[in-house]
Design a protein around this motif. Sequence first.
Motif, PDB file in Angstrom:
ATOM      1  N   ARG A  17     -11.325   2.254  10.427  1.00 17.58           N
ATOM      2  CA  ARG A  17     -11.204   3.693  10.664  1.00 17.58           C
ATOM      3  C   ARG A  17     -10.066   4.344   9.890  1.00 17.58           C
ATOM      4  O   ARG A  17     -10.037   5.567   9.723  1.00 17.58           O
ATOM      5  N   ALA A  18      -9.110   3.528   9.409  1.00 13.47           N
ATOM      6  CA  ALA A  18      -7.877   4.093   8.855  1.00 13.47           C
ATOM      7  C   ALA A  18      -8.119   4.958   7.608  1.00 13.47           C
ATOM      8  O   ALA A  18      -7.570   6.064   7.505  1.00 13.47           O
TER       9      ALA A  18
ATOM     10  N   GLU B 202      -5.039   2.741  18.837  1.00 13.95           N
ATOM     11  CA  GLU B 202      -5.410   4.071  18.367  1.00 13.95           C
ATOM     12  C   GLU B 202      -4.162   4.874  17.987  1.00 13.95           C
ATOM     13  O   GLU B 202      -4.105   5.520  16.944  1.00 13.95           O
TER      14      GLU B 202
ATOM     15  N   ARG C  62       0.834  -1.211   0.000  1.00  9.95           N
ATOM     16  CA  ARG C  62       0.000   0.000   0.000  1.00  9.95           C
ATOM     17  C   ARG C  62       0.865   1.256   0.000  1.00  9.95           C
ATOM     18  O   ARG C  62       0.562   2.235  -0.692  1.00  9.95           O
ATOM     19  N   LEU C  63       1.961   1.249   0.764  1.00 10.83           N
ATOM     20  CA  LEU C  63       2.859   2.410   0.763  1.00 10.83           C
ATOM     21  C   LEU C  63       3.418   2.642  -0.645  1.00 10.83           C
ATOM     22  O   LEU C  63       3.499   3.780  -1.115  1.00 10.83           O
TER      23      LEU C  63
ATOM     24  N   MET D 258      -9.646   8.239   8.478  1.00 10.81           N
ATOM     25  CA  MET D 258      -8.653   9.038   9.196  1.00 10.81           C
ATOM     26  C   MET D 258      -7.648   9.649   8.210  1.00 10.81           C
ATOM     27  O   MET D 258      -7.299  10.821   8.311  1.00 10.81           O
ATOM     28  N   ASP D 259      -7.215   8.839   7.253  1.00 10.02           N
ATOM     29  CA  ASP D 259      -6.261   9.320   6.249  1.00 10.02           C
ATOM     30  C   ASP D 259      -6.879  10.407   5.367  1.00 10.02           C
ATOM     31  O   ASP D 259      -6.230  11.404   5.051  1.00 10.02           O
TER      32      ASP D 259
ATOM     33  N   LEU E 183      -2.639   3.658  14.821  1.00  6.88           N
ATOM     34  CA  LEU E 183      -3.453   4.116  13.695  1.00  6.88           C
ATOM     35  C   LEU E 183      -3.122   5.567  13.366  1.00  6.88           C
ATOM     36  O   LEU E 183      -2.911   5.929  12.200  1.00  6.88           O
ATOM     37  N   GLN E 184      -3.072   6.382  14.391  1.00  2.00           N
ATOM     38  CA  GLN E 184      -2.788   7.811  14.212  1.00  2.00           C
ATOM     39  C   GLN E 184      -1.386   8.022  13.638  1.00  2.00           C
ATOM     40  O   GLN E 184      -1.190   8.827  12.725  1.00  2.00           O
TER      41      GLN E 184
ATOM     42  N   ARG F 139      -7.067  13.631   7.306  1.00  2.00           N
ATOM     43  CA  ARG F 139      -5.764  14.279   7.461  1.00  2.00           C
ATOM     44  C   ARG F 139      -5.384  15.066   6.201  1.00  2.00           C
ATOM     45  O   ARG F 139      -4.835  16.166   6.290  1.00  2.00           O
TER      46      ARG F 139
ATOM     47  N   SER G 173      -1.171   6.958  10.070  1.00  2.00           N
ATOM     48  CA  SER G 173      -1.781   7.962   9.221  1.00  2.00           C
ATOM     49  C   SER G 173      -0.818   9.143   9.026  1.00  2.00           C
ATOM     50  O   SER G 173      -0.688   9.682   7.914  1.00  2.00           O
ATOM     51  N   TRP G 174      -0.145   9.522  10.094  1.00  2.00           N
ATOM     52  CA  TRP G 174       0.866  10.588   9.998  1.00  2.00           C
ATOM     53  C   TRP G 174       1.979  10.177   9.028  1.00  2.00           C
ATOM     54  O   TRP G 174       2.384  10.954   8.159  1.00  2.00           O
ATOM     55  N   ARG G 175       2.437   8.933   9.135  1.00  2.00           N
ATOM     56  CA  ARG G 175       3.523   8.469   8.266  1.00  2.00           C
ATOM     57  C   ARG G 175       3.080   8.461   6.802  1.00  2.00           C
ATOM     58  O   ARG G 175       3.847   8.836   5.909  1.00  2.00           O
TER      59      ARG G 175
ATOM     60  N   PHE H 140      -3.935  13.207  19.998  1.00  2.00           N
ATOM     61  CA  PHE H 140      -2.716  12.476  20.335  1.00  2.00           C
ATOM     62  C   PHE H 140      -2.327  12.683  21.789  1.00  2.00           C
ATOM     63  O   PHE H 140      -1.992  11.761  22.502  1.00  2.00           O
TER      64      PHE H 140
END
Lengths: 265, 265
Positions: free
Chosen positions: A86-87, B48, A57-58, A90-91, B51-52, A94, B55-57, B3
């Motif tokens: 949820r991912a 969580e 995926r990356l 969430m993405d 996941l966060q 962001r 998403s940041w990465r 966070f």
Amino acid sequence: MGFFRIFLFMSLVSISVCQENLNPDLPRPLIIELQESIEPQLRESVEELKLQCGSWRLAVETNNLSPWKTIPEECADYVKEYIMGRAYGMDLERVSNEAGLYAKSVELKEDGKDVWVFDVDETLLSNLPYYAEHGYGLEVFDSVAFDKWVDKGSAPAIESSLKFYEGVLSLGFKVFLLTGRSEEQRSVTVENLISAGFQNWDKLVLRGFEDHGKTATLYKSEKRSRMVEGGFRILGNSGDQWSDLLGSSMSIRSFKLPNPMYYIP
Amino acid sequence: MGFFRIFLFMSLVSISVCQENLNPDLPRPLIIELQESIEPQLRESVEELKLQCGSWRLAVETNNLSPWKTIPEECADYVKEYIMGRAYGMDLERVSNEAGLYAKSVELKEDGKDVWVFDVDETLLSNLPYYAEHGYGLEVFDSVAFDKWVDKGSAPAIESSLKFYEGVLSLGFKVFLLTGRSEEQRSVTVENLISAGFQNWDKLVLRGFEDHGKTATLYKSEKRSRMVEGGFRILGNSGDQWSDLLGSSMSIRSFKLPNPMYYIP
């Protein structure tokens, strides 16, 4: 590839686990022994597959992969879980938040020539109801079936994108929609966008007769170049495909929405 | 942000767990009760956070983030685990594999003008020994300390990149190295590259006096433009920063190596 061996191994494990469950007369200690030896291996294989699919995926999201037609079979569950969990949401959120920070930070000129370009599918509108019925990218793209879905005009908004879209308009950007959909789908696209809550765009550009057969990268580059020739400054561009963002007359900043389900060159 | 609340919550949880451990005289049922109520919450918070940070990465790797100076504090463990676990190596390897498939697929002309451009740091050479000592991106970049590390000339090769580099040479590409390191670091960089196994590049371009103060995007664009003016065709470009890859005179295809530790504009 290594994927296949893991896949095979997991299939065998699940078959053997199923067979155990079908044999309630087996003495209990044997079952425990078996589970104890299988569970760590199973867990390891699940973890390995998650790692491999995460890496795939990356590669998709950073545009490192060669053109691909379907998601890897062994990543079908992974992609489904990503999308339906949820991912994905969430993405998406962001991306809109980051794009919003940038949009607020730029100073617009008074001449009404500052533009934000949006792609439509998987950027403003979500075709998830369609892809849920087609294995989340596991099936080869079927343009006839997809066009039927488009003609329904019932794709919902990506909520975080709608919020960002409204923010961009209220900041004073002109909004240009640039989609790979064809000119024949104009009216259903307009209706769908409006019923999903999108309003007040300045241009909706679709593939004309002369654009058929062009890659999305070329088609969208040409259309962006025409905007620039028209004196517009493309300050932001949002799309779920790199072919929305790369090429000529690129935006000052581009925002890549996640999409592990399909690839458009 | 959210966070911080999770971070705080986890700190409190770990303090309370520690205090329990310091109290061996407590009646056993109470401990079990406490653990039962904490564990699901703890697991949920860990999930969580994962996941966060994931998403940041993704936002980092897709170039969606505004310029950033350090990794988020709450993602320190996540980044460390990513780098030191199997995922980082797996991601690096996939980039080289995909780039290799592409490199083999293109037909080179006979004139020796087909070029592959490589960045150096975190693309060919790994500065992990340095970053491991500096929180994997948690500390603000310290150019004095980093230059000291560079001067040692002991950065190891990224093995998958070395293999790919050799493959590119054997296919007949010219190899140009384009690094943000300064001209004063030329000899130590050459020594380091050679001792790590890299050979036979055609050009090593470093920041000259006139390039200081330019963003990497501008500096690298200018250098690529000069290559193109010299009649070279940039068919491939590998870099761990988007500033290695975007701008003018971009490569036909670009390959983004993972790097969640630092950002160069």
